[in-house]
Design a protein around this motif. Structure first.
Motif: not given
Ligand code: SAM
Length: 244
Positions: A91-92, A183, A139-141, A118-121, A124, A144, A241, A166-167, A116
């Motif tokens: 992820q990024t 995100t 966040e789905i993963i 897609g929490t990722g890191s 945001q 993470l 995803t 799943d967001g 939000e």
């Molecule tokens: N907002 C994050 C940050 O500040 O680091 C960057 C997010 S990264 C571009 C996208 C994130 O969305 C990933 O961590 C990914 O696993 C998550 N993601 C993808 N599909 C998702 C879903 N259906 N529900 C929740 N999170 C999801």
């Protein structure tokens, strides 16, 4: 404790505190440079985005959040480059300009309850936390999301709640939201997210398939529930995803 030992320990503590202050100053300078680049990009893209400048509070949030804590240790030296960086699980962490722009477009205030996807890191979410009343982030993963949750707690972002899931379906228990930021790129705007947006609220989301043109879209729900949409900018995001 004998006097010379106490003096020696005091010396170590003073040295450590001077070193920490020095490092913090260096990060502060880097954040200033990062913000200057973001402002330049805002200026360059104003004819697409309609944003001639960033809200002062968004700028302050970008200056306040320690991005170097949200990137992997081997990327810390690049933390304040205006670029997306890889984090774990393929992820990024998004480009700072995009984080600032999405936050600005969402028009978050100190009264706002924000979702939000897609929490990722967690970066945001931390930026939003500086501006909003409460931030719910999904966040789905799992690993993470758990890592981001613990980092946000350690850094004192107490108004952020992270859950794993799943967001796409939003977070109905805490709806309606004043603003929703997605995100990760969706092929279409999830209907549940539109339903969970307050009248007067804004949804900011990249739309498009992976490997194809994606567009950052802003959807506004009028006080009467009427929906308006506008494509703001071409972007590249990892995909949304999940089994939805
Ligand atoms: N907002 C994050 C940050 O500040 O680091 C960057 C997010 S990264 C571009 C996208 C994130 O969305 C990933 O961590 C990914 O696993 C998550 N993601 C993808 N599909 C998702 C879903 N259906 N529900 C929740 N999170 C999801």
């Amino acid at each position: 404790m004998k006097l010379p030992l106490r003096i020696a320990l005091l010396g170590v503590m003073v040295t450590m505190s001077v070193t920490n202050t020095f490092a913090e100053d260096a990060y502060q300078k880097k954040r200033q440079q990062m913000l200057a680049e973001i402002k330049q990009m805002v200026e360059m893209t104003k004819s697409y985005t309609g944003n001639v400048s960033l809200d002062k509070q968004v700028e302050e949030a970008m200056m306040a959040v320690p991005r170097h804590k949200f990137v992997p240790p081997d990327s810390q030296q690049y933390a304040y480059e205006n670029t997306a960086l890889p984090i774990s699980h393929k992820q990024t962490i998004s480009q700072p300009y995009i984080v600032a722009l999405m936050t600005d477009l969402a028009a978050v205030t100190s009264e706002s309850v924000v979702l939000e996807v897609g929490t990722g890191s967690g970066y945001q979410a931390a930026i939003l936390s500086e501006l909003a009343s409460h931030v719910y982030s999904i966040e789905i993963i799992e690993p993470l999301g758990l890592e981001a949750k613990s980092l946000l707690q350690d850094l004192g972002y107490d108004n952020v709640t992270v859950k794993i899931g799943d967001g796409y379906h939003g977070w109905s228990e805490h709806a309606p939201f004043d603003a929703i930021l997605v995100t990760a790129a969706a092929e279409h705007i999830p209907e549940q997210l539109i339903q969970q947006l307050k009248p007067g609220g804004r949804l900011v989301i990249p739309v498009g398939k992976q490997g194809q043109a994606q567009s950052l879209r802003i959807l506004t729900k009028g006080a009467d529930g009427e929906i308006e949409q506008r494509d703001v900018l071409s972007v590249v995001f990892v995909p949304l995803t999940g089994k939805h």
